[in-house]
Design a protein around this motif. Structure first.
Motif, PDB file in Angstrom:
ATOM      1  N   SER A 179       0.326  51.241  12.129  1.00  0.00           N
ATOM      2  CA  SER A 179       0.703  49.977  11.575  1.00  0.00           C
ATOM      3  C   SER A 179       2.443  49.584  10.951  1.00  0.00           C
ATOM      4  CB  SER A 179      -0.314  49.814  10.278  1.00  0.00           C
ATOM      5  OG  SER A 179      -0.184  48.404   9.908  1.00  0.00           O
ATOM      6  N   GLN A 180       3.152  50.738  10.427  1.00  0.00           N
ATOM      7  CA  GLN A 180       4.097  49.847  10.218  1.00  0.00           C
ATOM      8  C   GLN A 180       5.077  50.245  10.736  1.00  0.00           C
ATOM      9  OE1 GLN A 180       5.524  52.232   6.325  1.00  0.00           O
ATOM     10  NE2 GLN A 180       8.316  52.084   7.328  1.00  0.00           N
ATOM     11  N   ALA A 181       5.142  50.808  12.265  1.00  0.00           N
ATOM     12  CA  ALA A 181       5.338  49.879  13.746  1.00  0.00           C
ATOM     13  C   ALA A 181       4.249  48.738  13.890  1.00  0.00           C
ATOM     14  CB  ALA A 181       4.734  51.049  14.536  1.00  0.00           C
ATOM     15  N   ALA A 182       3.552  48.407  13.665  1.00  0.00           N
ATOM     16  CA  ALA A 182       3.179  46.928  14.606  1.00  0.00           C
ATOM     17  C   ALA A 182       4.364  46.368  13.096  1.00  0.00           C
ATOM     18  CB  ALA A 182       2.213  46.906  13.945  1.00  0.00           C
ATOM     19  N   LEU A 238       8.917  57.552  14.804  1.00  0.00           N
ATOM     20  CA  LEU A 238       6.958  57.274  15.170  1.00  0.00           C
ATOM     21  C   LEU A 238       7.500  55.745  15.506  1.00  0.00           C
ATOM     22  CD1 LEU A 238       4.792  57.723  15.949  1.00  0.00           C
ATOM     23  CD2 LEU A 238       4.199  56.779  14.345  1.00  0.00           C
ATOM     24  N   THR A 239       8.034  54.941  15.322  1.00  0.00           N
ATOM     25  CA  THR A 239       8.010  53.307  15.878  1.00  0.00           C
ATOM     26  C   THR A 239       9.082  53.424  16.853  1.00  0.00           C
ATOM     27  OG1 THR A 239       8.050  53.072  13.342  1.00  0.00           O
ATOM     28  CG2 THR A 239       8.958  51.365  15.384  1.00  0.00           C
ATOM     29  N   ARG A 240      10.381  54.547  16.637  1.00  0.00           N
ATOM     30  CA  ARG A 240      11.215  54.114  17.665  1.00  0.00           C
ATOM     31  C   ARG A 240      10.470  55.037  19.246  1.00  0.00           C
ATOM     32  NH1 ARG A 240      16.898  54.044  16.756  1.00  0.00           N
ATOM     33  NH2 ARG A 240      16.658  56.180  17.693  1.00  0.00           N
ATOM     34  N   LYS A 241       9.747  56.033  18.299  1.00  0.00           N
ATOM     35  CA  LYS A 241       8.962  56.664  20.097  1.00  0.00           C
ATOM     36  C   LYS A 241       7.920  55.868  20.478  1.00  0.00           C
ATOM     37  CE  LYS A 241       8.995  61.450  18.759  1.00  0.00           C
ATOM     38  NZ  LYS A 241       8.474  62.246  17.369  1.00  0.00           N
ATOM     39  N   ILE A 242       7.267  55.149  19.826  1.00  0.00           N
ATOM     40  CA  ILE A 242       6.132  53.895  20.165  1.00  0.00           C
ATOM     41  C   ILE A 242       6.929  53.254  20.669  1.00  0.00           C
ATOM     42  CG2 ILE A 242       4.494  52.177  19.984  1.00  0.00           C
ATOM     43  CD1 ILE A 242       3.851  53.992  16.761  1.00  0.00           C
ATOM     44  N   VAL A 243       8.125  52.223  20.441  1.00  0.00           N
ATOM     45  CA  VAL A 243       9.262  51.269  21.277  1.00  0.00           C
ATOM     46  C   VAL A 243       9.288  51.837  22.659  1.00  0.00           C
ATOM     47  CG1 VAL A 243      11.107  49.561  21.709  1.00  0.00           C
ATOM     48  CG2 VAL A 243       9.885  50.083  19.337  1.00  0.00           C
ATOM     49  N   ARG A 244      10.042  52.788  22.498  1.00  0.00           N
ATOM     50  CA  ARG A 244       9.873  53.509  24.317  1.00  0.00           C
ATOM     51  C   ARG A 244       9.067  53.754  24.728  1.00  0.00           C
ATOM     52  NH1 ARG A 244      13.852  57.004  20.880  1.00  0.00           N
ATOM     53  NH2 ARG A 244      12.459  58.837  21.369  1.00  0.00           N
ATOM     54  N   VAL A 277       9.786  45.195  26.477  1.00  0.00           N
ATOM     55  CA  VAL A 277       9.634  43.798  25.735  1.00  0.00           C
ATOM     56  C   VAL A 277      10.193  43.696  23.631  1.00  0.00           C
ATOM     57  CG1 VAL A 277       7.011  42.733  24.827  1.00  0.00           C
ATOM     58  CG2 VAL A 277       7.795  43.233  27.342  1.00  0.00           C
ATOM     59  N   LEU A 278       9.849  45.584  23.382  1.00  0.00           N
ATOM     60  CA  LEU A 278      10.715  45.924  22.717  1.00  0.00           C
ATOM     61  C   LEU A 278      11.544  46.395  21.849  1.00  0.00           C
ATOM     62  CD1 LEU A 278       6.492  47.275  21.359  1.00  0.00           C
ATOM     63  CD2 LEU A 278       7.277  45.006  20.918  1.00  0.00           C
ATOM     64  N   VAL A 279      11.799  46.297  20.683  1.00  0.00           N
ATOM     65  CA  VAL A 279      13.489  45.704  20.318  1.00  0.00           C
ATOM     66  C   VAL A 279      13.254  47.523  19.532  1.00  0.00           C
ATOM     67  CG1 VAL A 279      15.163  46.104  19.229  1.00  0.00           C
ATOM     68  CG2 VAL A 279      13.894  43.980  20.480  1.00  0.00           C
ATOM     69  N   GLU A 280      13.637  48.302  19.822  1.00  0.00           N
ATOM     70  CA  GLU A 280      13.859  49.510  19.348  1.00  0.00           C
ATOM     71  C   GLU A 280      14.677  49.955  17.801  1.00  0.00           C
ATOM     72  OE1 GLU A 280      14.543  53.481  21.683  1.00  0.00           O
ATOM     73  OE2 GLU A 280      15.296  54.891  19.894  1.00  0.00           O
ATOM     74  N   PRO A 281      14.697  49.951  16.735  1.00  0.00           N
ATOM     75  CA  PRO A 281      14.905  49.513  15.142  1.00  0.00           C
ATOM     76  C   PRO A 281      15.977  51.039  15.071  1.00  0.00           C
ATOM     77  CG  PRO A 281      12.497  49.986  14.784  1.00  0.00           C
ATOM     78  CD  PRO A 281      12.888  50.393  16.229  1.00  0.00           C
ATOM     79  N   GLU A 282      16.884  50.672  14.843  1.00  0.00           N
ATOM     80  CA  GLU A 282      17.772  51.293  13.570  1.00  0.00           C
ATOM     81  C   GLU A 282      17.260  51.356  12.322  1.00  0.00           C
ATOM     82  OE1 GLU A 282      20.378  53.482  15.200  1.00  0.00           O
ATOM     83  OE2 GLU A 282      19.643  51.882  17.133  1.00  0.00           O
TER      84      GLU A 282
END
Ligand code: TRP
Length: 340
Positions: free
Chosen positions: A133-136, A158-164, A173-178
């Motif tokens: 949910s935090q990735a969202a 984890l968010t970065r992995k999900i985006v990739r 579509v999604l942006v990989e955050p720093e």
């Protein structure tokens, strides 16, 4: 020039303290001019451990909003919004959960620590899954940068992995955050972290007298029994605070402490003055918002309306990419209807 976007925020589980100020608020206030800043009040994440106390949660959402505003967040510059009111966050969570394995979540070190702290023998699906949910939270607005404390690093990883994975599967579509990892402040008791649950915090809402009282009993150098004994600033909690809150005075204080010419009582008084000087304008703004709860609610509603719109756009692109946008443009959320 288009500003880069920041997404950061807090779980509403009570009032914010100096640890939050040093770790995030101060930085947030500074960055709001240069970045398009989104601040999430993560009430759904707070529900993972507070689902049985709805009155407290509703109260704490306002507390966190007021603490942000009092610290200097300017609603003209930053978008302050409530997580549960942004439907795209919940929907993205469902889609992302298709490609995050239960084992990855179980091994998340922050999940493990928090589960132990709460004494969970088993974990709810919601708690185990909150990093998804935090990735969202981070991707619904395509944030470029996520300022966080150390304990949130596994979630942004984890968010970065999900985006990739998403972009690889369905298209870019999604942006990989720093991430920008921020400092932690030690507790008044010398514990590594200032935290509400450890009862070692100075709150932004504490009165000048409360601040004085808390600092009076703060842990110092245990070897310094008498005032003229040489001090050891490197082991002293109060000195750590001086480094954060007392500006130039630190360079005077350090040798004076080592030589035993300034005592702990005097040193603590100086610190109290510096912290109260920092908190005074925050207290003043806080008093304004306490007296005008409608203004706080208006700010939250306006911020949330913007977040809903931004999220709807991302969600439409996500659904298109996943080939689940069956009826062109239909079913887009109506902001008015969600907020009413
Ligand atoms: N997990 C954060 C905390 O420690 C709160 C939070 C929720 C958050 N969603 C976020 C922080 C997204 C940064 C980005 O309380």
């Amino acid at each position: 020039m288009v500003k880069k976007r920041i997404l950061t925020g807090d779980r509403p589980t009570g009032r914010l303290h100096l640890g939050h100020y040093i770790g995030s608020l101060q930085n947030r206030v500074k960055m709001q001019k240069d970045y398009d800043t989104f601040i999430i009040i993560a009430d759904v994440q707070a529900l993972t451990t507070n689902w049985d106390n709805p009155d407290k949660l509703a109260h704490d959402v306002r507390e966190v909003a007021k603490d942000n505003l009092a610290a200097g967040i300017d609603p003209e510059n930053a978008t302050l919004f409530v997580q549960s009111m942004v439907p795209s966050i919940a929907e993205l969570t469902v889609f992302y959960s298709m490609f995050v394995s239960v084992n990855v979540l179980r091994h998340n070190p922050t999940i493990k620590t928090e589960a132990a702290q709460h004494g969970f023998t088993d974990m709810t699906y919601g708690f185990l899954g909150y990093p998804v949910s935090q990735a969202a939270d981070i991707t619904f607005c395509k944030a470029h940068l996520v300022p966080i404390g150390k304990d949130n690093v596994p979630h942004v990883e984890l968010t970065r992995k999900i985006v990739r994975r998403f972009n690889q599967l369905y298209g870019e579509v999604l942006v990989e955050p720093e991430m920008a990892v921020q400092e932690t402040l030690v507790g008044l008791d010398g514990n590594a972290k200032m935290s509400k649950s450890l009862d070692n915090a100075i709150y932004l809402t504490d009165s000048p007298e409360e601040v004085a009282r808390k600092i009076r009993v703060a842990i110092t150098d245990p070897a310094r029994i008498y005032k003229d004994y040489p001090g050891h600033p490197e082991v002293c909690t109060v000195f750590t605070y001086h480094q954060q809150f007392s500006g130039e005075f630190v360079s005077e204080l350090e040798p004076a402490c080592r030589r035993g010419v300034i005592g702990c009582v005097e040193c603590k008084k100086r610190l109290t003055d510096c912290i109260n000087a920092l908190l005074d304008p925050i207290r003043e703004r806080r008093a304004f918002y306490d007296a005008h709860p409608d203004i706080v609610d208006d700010i939250l509603q306006a911020g949330t309306a913007k977040a809903i719109e931004v999220g709807a756009e991302t969600l439409a692109q996500v659904k298109d990419a996943m080939k689940i946008s069956y009826f062109d443009k239909q079913g887009a959320p109506n902001v008015e209807c969600i907020l009413s």
